[in-house]
Design a protein around this motif. Structure first.
Motif, short mmCIF file in Angstrom:
data_model
loop_
_atom_site.label_atom_id
_atom_site.label_comp_id
_atom_site.label_asym_id
_atom_site.label_seq_id
_atom_site.Cartn_x
_atom_site.Cartn_y
_atom_site.Cartn_z
N ALA A 194 0.72 -1.17 -0.17
CA ALA A 194 0.18 -0.04 -0.09
C ALA A 194 0.77 1.28 -0.16
CB ALA A 194 -1.01 -0.09 1.14
N ALA A 195 1.85 1.20 0.77
CA ALA A 195 2.81 2.34 0.86
C ALA A 195 3.58 2.53 -0.60
CB ALA A 195 3.90 2.23 1.94
N ALA A 196 3.68 1.65 -1.22
CA ALA A 196 4.40 1.56 -2.60
C ALA A 196 3.33 2.29 -3.27
CB ALA A 196 4.94 0.40 -2.92
N ARG A 197 2.22 2.09 -3.63
CA ARG A 197 1.09 2.60 -4.36
C ARG A 197 0.92 4.05 -4.09
NH1 ARG A 197 -0.97 -2.64 -3.62
NH2 ARG A 197 -2.28 -2.07 -2.16
N ALA A 198 0.99 4.41 -2.93
CA ALA A 198 0.64 5.56 -2.25
C ALA A 198 1.20 6.77 -3.04
CB ALA A 198 0.43 5.64 -0.70
N PRO A 199 0.66 7.97 -3.26
CA PRO A 199 1.10 9.16 -3.94
C PRO A 199 1.96 9.86 -2.57
CG PRO A 199 -1.28 9.59 -3.38
CD PRO A 199 -1.01 8.17 -3.41
N SER A 200 3.24 10.52 -3.13
CA SER A 200 3.94 11.07 -1.98
C SER A 200 4.98 12.08 -2.69
CB SER A 200 4.68 10.18 -1.04
OG SER A 200 5.41 9.23 -1.60
N PHE A 201 5.35 12.94 -2.22
CA PHE A 201 6.55 13.82 -2.56
C PHE A 201 7.08 14.42 -1.64
CE2 PHE A 201 2.77 16.82 -2.06
CZ PHE A 201 3.54 17.74 -1.58
N GLU A 202 8.42 14.91 -1.93
CA GLU A 202 9.19 15.71 -1.05
C GLU A 202 9.98 16.70 -2.23
OE1 GLU A 202 9.63 15.48 2.15
OE2 GLU A 202 8.42 13.66 2.56
#
Length: 388
Positions: A194-202
């Motif tokens: 789930a973490a790998a599919r979740a959108p994220s950015f820095e």
């Protein structure tokens, strides 16, 4: 018991093996013509697996190694009590030691024992191959780990089949960046997927450009807010990069930026009209917002914390900058923040931010410094109290 008197070895061996008062005195292991004690055969010791096991520390703390998990500590020392009675370790012993050392993150020692293990003396390669794949990952050999694991993907026992499939999935994620859970009922695997599919950015800002790193995003919104740096600093001197310290009404400029989903990084230029201004850059998607303060400046500030001084010079030509305004706030031991002093750099570009004739430093724990120049921009720094 008459076998002792008559020295009948066959009956003596049977007699001794049934006499608990003697067995309790010979230790956890012995192998002689008249008596053999194996704690595994007698169910005094059995191998145990610990899963999942997540250690709080990766490295040894202090001069003595400690096993913080009480169950692992007890089991490991039970194994050691058994092994110290043996004249030499066999293949199964090395396999067990390898496993329990890996539980403690003692990878180098585990590898040493594993390399002494002769797989020909094992009845099955299953556990040996799993540990070989596990250690191959530690040695940066994911292809080797996958090669070992693929030979067991059709194993009839689901538990072992899933373990080896997880190794292959782990290697696939290294190569493709896509995580797949082998067993969705496994909380660790499902959470990782789930973490790998979740959108994220820095993101960070360097040289007037936004360096964005992201995953699973096709679009973001970038907003720019002009800042009155001295006012904001005076309101919260120790805020640094935190956006909570800024009073924002509406952005001075905003834009929608399209992203390539397949890529994982992108450079975004700060608008030319804002490139030499102090701005708060805010980036958001549909899930979260992140803000970073950007202070446009052409100064280089060197802190000499042990003496409570700073030097200011031009970033390009390294020449000292005089008449640069410095505003200092102090945090006290009770957590309160107060104005401490202000002033200007001298002809050497130097300023003493700690010395005052009417105050002592005993109650000060940290300084916040605003270095402000009309021509060269602004910088906010923090410093500890002088030691000299």
């Amino acid at each position: 018991s008459y076998s002792v008197m008559h020295n009948e070895s066959t009956q003596l061996r049977d007699y001794l093996s049934r006499t608990n008062s003697i067995l309790n005195q010979v230790g956890s292991y012995i192998d002689t013509p008249i008596l053999t004690v194996n704690p595994v055969d007698r169910h005094w010791y059995e191998h145990r697996e610990f899963w999942p096991l997540i250690n709080a520390r990766a490295h040894q703390l202090g001069g003595r190694r400690r096993v913080l998990n009480s169950a692992v500590h007890e089991q490991y020392h039970r194994l050691l009590q058994y092994l110290i009675a043996k004249p030499e370790l066999d293949a199964y012993d090395h396999l067990a030691v390898t496993y329990y050392l890996l539980l403690q993150d003692r990878v180098t020692e585990a590898k040493h024992h594993f390399e002494q293990l002769d797989v020909r003396h094992l009845a099955s390669r299953l556990q040996f191959d799993y540990l070989a794949a596990y250690l191959a990952m530690y040695q940066d050999q994911p292809a080797r780990a996958a090669e070992i694991a693929k030979s067991h993907l059709q194993h009839p026992v689901k538990r072992w089949r899933d373990l080896f499939a997880s190794v292959v999935a782990h290697v696939d994620e290294i190569e493709s960046g896509v995580a797949n859970a082998i067993d969705m009922e496994d909380p660790a695997q499902s959470q990782a997927a789930a973490a790998a599919r979740a959108p994220s950015f820095e993101f960070e800002i360097d040289g007037g450009k936004i360096q964005l790193k992201y995953q699973n995003l096709s679009e973001i919104t970038v907003r720019y807010y002009l800042m009155d740096i001295e006012l904001l600093f005076s309101r919260n001197p120790f805020v640094q990069q935190q956006s909570d310290g800024f009073s924002l009404i509406r952005p001075n400029h905003f834009e929608q930026v399209q992203l390539d989903v397949e890529r994982r990084s992108q450079m975004i230029d700060i608008p030319e009209s804002l490139g030499n201004r102090n701005v708060l850059v805010e980036i958001s998607d549909n899930h979260r917002t992140q803000s970073v303060a950007y202070y446009a400046n052409s100064m280089q500030v060197q802190l000499i914390e042990n003496f409570g001084q700073l030097n200011v010079s031009h970033l390009e030509n390294q020449k000292p900058l005089n008449r640069v305004y410095v505003k200092v706030y102090a945090r006290k031991a009770d957590g309160s923040v107060h104005f401490y002093k202000d002033g200007y750099t001298d002809l050497r570009g130097r300023f003493d931010y700690a010395s005052l004739s009417d105050q002592k430093l005993e109650d000060v724990t940290r300084f916040a410094l605003l270095i402000l120049s009309e021509e060269n921009g602004a910088i906010i720094r923090e410093a500890g109290i002088p030691k000299e």
